[in-house]
Design an enzyme around this catalytic site. Structure first.
Site, PDB file in Angstrom:
ATOM      1  N   GLU A   1      10.896   5.182   9.607  1.00 49.66           N
ATOM      2  CA  GLU A   1       9.619   5.267   9.532  1.00 49.66           C
ATOM      3  C   GLU A   1       9.048   3.853  10.242  1.00 49.66           C
ATOM      4  O   GLU A   1       9.066   2.886   9.955  1.00 49.66           O
ATOM      5  CB  GLU A   1       9.083   4.891   7.999  1.00 49.66           C
TER       6      GLU A   1
ATOM      7  N   CYS B   1       0.922   0.030   9.827  1.00 53.47           N
ATOM      8  CA  CYS B   1       1.331   1.046  10.802  1.00 53.47           C
ATOM      9  C   CYS B   1       0.523   2.199  10.928  1.00 53.47           C
ATOM     10  O   CYS B   1       0.809   2.825  12.113  1.00 53.47           O
ATOM     11  CB  CYS B   1       2.793   1.484  10.524  1.00 53.47           C
TER      12      CYS B   1
END
Length: 498
Positions: free
Chosen positions: A222, A256
């Site tokens: 991720e 993110c």
């Protein structure tokens, strides 16, 4: 004075292997735990976090230098609970074996068994160090696994509290938390897990994937990326600017999923900048001493982000710092690592800020005369974790969906694709591989094992070994010719049907 971070004690490779061996031995005694056992483990993990929530929030504030307790409580502690609650409720349905159509004319029945992979390693990031380890850990427990967590070395105080919290409710054979620095992280990545889950930067992700690859350990990555926000020609520019500002300033940009750059129509740039400024000053009417501001996590990241701004300005970009006029001489503030909300206009193509993930409260603003310019720019770059489109569900938007690739797409607001536990969350290419959240997370940490059987008087393998009789040779040749003729006939049809 600049705040310093504490250093976690390194954990030796031998000790890490001992922890892994203990979990593997425990898993062997109960390789497929029942739903009640899995729910109990999930509940104890959640209880460990909630019972230590105030101490965890205090530790997060100390690790960041400044992070409001409410922010930590909302996101890092409460943020993952709805998804975990949904997961625990669905367990029986997800665990059940799946019947599949029988093969060979119905004489070979089969089913797919969903079973745990075994021992899962979880390596967490520093920006949301709690929620981004305990949610994948809970999903791994839901799938029936044991879990080893490597906490971020950039938030060592929080890691120490979290390790103590987990140990208060769970045995190390169920879930164990490992702290330590780069040496520990490298040794952790070298362990022969049954699955390794990593959240962090593409740079570190490469190292983790390389280490795991040596042991053929499957990996979920991720990561992040340059997330675009395209303000379409039909968008409400003021509303889009306000929502993009909120998305960029959440956790002071250390997310993110935050947009790194925005594309706006040339004719709307001034209106976008003005609306963005209004929104920022609404969220933060003061900044230098505002207790709601989150600091940049450490000196290295502060220097990195300010360096991106300096490079852009040196190459001709125009900087717009958005704080009250009387505070302009007080920020940026390296002693408190407070970076103010900033827009960068007219950035040169070779400016580093156009290629490096920002992870700070900086937004680059580009303009377009035709929205296809913005779509082409996005499509030409590395695949981001999330893309944002502000405007209607128009032909332009549908063209954007076809021509660009990203982990997820959200229209008209921040993080919509992330917030729904019913859909997979993950990146693609440079923004990651694999997915989790809800059923996707359960499946990531499970092995789907097909089980087939028959009671026929002769075995299948007997038909595949010699002798290759003339009749058998002719039958195989005829079958191949018929298959070739069939596909050729389909290709002659305009619709490809046959």
């Amino acid at each position: 004075m600049t705040m310093t971070t504490e250093s976690a004690v390194e954990v030796s490779p031998a000790e890490l292997q001992r922890l892994l061996d203990a979990q593997r031995a425990a898993q062997a005694l109960d390789p497929i735990p029942d739903a009640a056992t899995r729910r109990d483990r999930i509940d104890r993990l959640v209880a460990a976090v909630l019972e230590h929530r105030h101490e965890l929030a205090e530790a997060l504030n100390a690790d960041f230098g400044a992070r409001p307790a409410t922010t930590s409580m909302e996101v890092d502690i409460l943020g993952g609970l709805p998804e975990i609650a949904d997961t625990r409720e669905q367990l029986e349905a997800w665990m059940a074996a799946t019947e599949v159509p029988a093969a060979m004319g119905g004489v070979i029945p089969a089913f797919v068994q969903t079973r745990p992979k075994g021992v899962v390693g979880v390596i967490g990031p520093w920006n949301f160090p709690l929620v981004l380890v305990f949610v994948p850990a809970a999903e791994a427990l839901a799938a029936g696994n044991r879990v080893m967590i490597k906490f971020s070395d950039m938030t060592p105080r929080t890691g120490a509290v979290f390790a103590r919290a987990v140990a208060s409710r769970m045995s190390p054979q169920e879930v164990t938390v490992v702290n330590g620095g780069l040496d520990t992280a490298a040794a952790f990545s070298d362990l022969r897990f049954d699955h390794l889950f990593f959240t962090g930067s593409p740079k570190v992700g490469r190292l983790v994937a390389t280490a795991a690859g040596k042991n053929l350990v499957p990996v979920t990555l991720e990561l992040g990326g340059k997330n675009p926000a395209i303000v379409a020609p039909d968008a409400d520019v003021a509303e889009a600017a306000a929502r993009i500002a909120a998305a960029r300033l959440f956790n002071n940009g250390q997310v993110c999923l935050s947009p790194d750059y925005a594309f706006v129509p040339e004719s709307s740039r001034d209106a976008f900048v003005a609306a963005y400024r209004r929104a920022v000053l609404t969220y933060f009417p003061t900044f230098a001493d505002n207790p709601d501001v989150v600091s940049i996590v450490n000196d290295a990241n502060y220097a990195r982000v300010t360096g991106l701004v300096a490079d852009a300005k040196a190459k001709g970009a125009r900087e717009i710092v958005i704080v009250p006029e009387e505070e302009r001489d007080r920020v940026p503030a390296p002693e408190t690592r407070r970076l103010p909300p900033t827009l960068l206009l007219d950035t040169a193509p070779d400016a580093e800020v156009n290629t490096e993930e920002i992870f700070g409260p900086i937004l680059v603003v580009h303009t377009y005369s035709d929205v296809d310019e913005a779509i082409a720019y996005t499509a030409a770059g590395e695949h981001p974790l999330s893309s944002y489109w502000y405007g209607g569900d128009t032909d332009d938007f549908r063209r954007f969906l076809v021509q660009t690739t990203s982990g997820g797409v959200s229209r008209n607001d921040f993080g919509l694709a992330y917030s729904n536990p019913a859909v997979p969350f993950g990146g693609v290419g440079m923004s990651g591989s694999g997915a989790y959240h809800g059923k996707a997370g359960f499946d990531t940490f499970s092995h789907q094992r097909p089980v087939a059987h028959h009671d026929l008087p002769s075995g299948l393998a007997g038909a595949l070994v010699p002798p290759l009789t003339p009749e058998r040779i002719e039958a195989v040749a005829s079958a191949a010719a018929a298959a070739a003729a069939d596909v050729t006939a389909r290709l002659r049809r305009p619709d490809g049907q046959g």
